[in-house]
Design a protein around this motif. Structure first.
Motif, PDB file in Angstrom:
ATOM      1  N   LEU A 178     -34.396 -47.400 -34.659  1.00  0.00           N
ATOM      2  CA  LEU A 178     -34.475 -46.810 -33.324  1.00  0.00           C
ATOM      3  C   LEU A 178     -33.179 -46.080 -32.979  1.00  0.00           C
ATOM      4  O   LEU A 178     -33.203 -44.956 -32.459  1.00  0.00           O
ATOM      5  CB  LEU A 178     -34.769 -47.891 -32.288  1.00  0.00           C
ATOM      6  N   LEU A 179     -32.038 -46.684 -33.270  1.00  0.00           N
ATOM      7  CA  LEU A 179     -30.755 -46.056 -32.965  1.00  0.00           C
ATOM      8  C   LEU A 179     -30.616 -44.715 -33.672  1.00  0.00           C
ATOM      9  O   LEU A 179     -30.243 -43.706 -33.052  1.00  0.00           O
ATOM     10  CB  LEU A 179     -29.604 -46.986 -33.373  1.00  0.00           C
ATOM     11  N   PHE A 180     -30.900 -44.669 -34.976  1.00  0.00           N
ATOM     12  CA  PHE A 180     -30.720 -43.439 -35.738  1.00  0.00           C
ATOM     13  C   PHE A 180     -31.670 -42.344 -35.250  1.00  0.00           C
ATOM     14  O   PHE A 180     -31.279 -41.177 -35.146  1.00  0.00           O
ATOM     15  CB  PHE A 180     -30.919 -43.699 -37.238  1.00  0.00           C
ATOM     16  N   ARG A 181     -32.908 -42.698 -34.973  1.00  0.00           N
ATOM     17  CA  ARG A 181     -33.858 -41.684 -34.487  1.00  0.00           C
ATOM     18  C   ARG A 181     -33.381 -41.090 -33.175  1.00  0.00           C
ATOM     19  O   ARG A 181     -33.462 -39.877 -32.961  1.00  0.00           O
ATOM     20  CB  ARG A 181     -35.251 -42.297 -34.303  1.00  0.00           C
ATOM     21  N   MET A 182     -32.880 -41.926 -32.295  1.00  0.00           N
ATOM     22  CA  MET A 182     -32.455 -41.441 -30.991  1.00  0.00           C
ATOM     23  C   MET A 182     -31.140 -40.671 -31.069  1.00  0.00           C
ATOM     24  O   MET A 182     -30.974 -39.630 -30.438  1.00  0.00           O
ATOM     25  CB  MET A 182     -32.327 -42.624 -30.021  1.00  0.00           C
TER      26      MET A 182
END
Length: 280
Positions: free
Chosen positions: A12-16
């Protein structure tokens, strides 16, 4: 059956972080667009699925040690973020994210020695007979876990896609219990795992429609070049299976009941939450 929402934290962190153009900085001038995106996504998924409980799992720098010892090329294609400037590095967002999660009383776990994937798999192994588990991640390795009580939500696109066993079969032509052998044959570029030369998705589907790889080799269920390819590459296939198969026996050191009712009122302004937590 009550539900538990399971968030693949780094995914989730990397996508955002990489999905938000431009920059969002806090009062100290530090980049926090990953924090804003992460908390926005988290709130969105909670509102969408209305879970009874939630779990957020993060990798650590030691998470891949065991698999790298078995296969030195494992994930060696990934960026070394030690060389990336702070404002361009998603990992610098983690302390701020943890501040916000603590403020919201959202339970999270950083995993050492094992990958977050393995911890999530073990969690599902323990609890999916009592809770409907919804895993939020774009990582298709989680497809191997899907069953009647475990589904994988891929949030890519406008509405995302919920992958059940049937949806996985429609997408890949194999069922969840075949995913590990399927990927051991075709390889996994995202983890730098090489497959068997000459075997692509269609051929892998054909092979696994006959039986498992071990059954085919032990019982001679096929012949010709494909059988020879399986036999000659059996050590590579077994290596890949060990890398791709998620561990399901890692000790889980808490009870879901402790997290129940921790899903707070999420009809909140994201920036106000970040400021109130001290991350701003």
């Amino acid at each position: 059956m009550e539900s538990c929402l399971i968030i693949d934290g780094h995914n989730l962190l990397f996508r955002m972080f990489y999905g938000i153009p431009g920059s969002i900085r806090n009062s100290k001038g530090n980049e926090i667009k990953g924090v804003v995106g992460f908390i926005s996504g988290l709130i969105k998924y909670i509102n969408e699925f209305s879970p009874n409980s939630i779990m957020i799992v993060f990798d650590t720098e030691t998470s891949t040690i065991n698999k790298c010892n078995d296969y030195s090329d494992y994930k060696s294609n990934r960026i070394n973020y030690l060389d990336v400037p702070d404002n361009e590095n998603p990992f610098t967002q983690l302390p701020y994210i943890f501040e916000v999660l603590n403020y919201l009383e959202m339970p999270y776990k950083e995993i050492k020695e094992y990958e977050a994937d393995d911890y999530i798999a073990s969690f599902c192994e323990k609890y999916s007979n009592r809770y409907r588990c919804i895993i939020v991640s774009t990582d298709q390795d989680f497809f191997q876990l899907a069953n009647d009580n475990i589904s994988v939500f891929n949030p890519s696109g406008k509405q995302g896609m919920m992958y059940t066993s049937q949806k996985i079969y429609e997408k890949l032509g194999v069922y969840p219990q075949q995913i590990v052998e399927y990927k051991s044959l075709i390889g996994d570029k995202s983890d730098n795992i090489t497959g068997i030369r000459g075997i692509g998705p269609k051929t892998a589907q054909k092979i696994l429609s006959i039986g498992s790889i071990s059954e085919i080799l032990e019982k001679g269920l096929m012949d010709g070049k494909l059988y020879d390819a399986l036999k000659e590459n059996e050590p590579i296939i077994n290596r890949n299976i060990n890398l791709i198969a998620m561990k399901r026996d890692i000790p889980i050191d808490f009870e879901v009941n402790k997290w129940r009712n921790k899903v707070v009122n999420v009809n909140l302004n994201v920036m106000n939450v970040i400021k109130a937590s001290g991350a701003y």
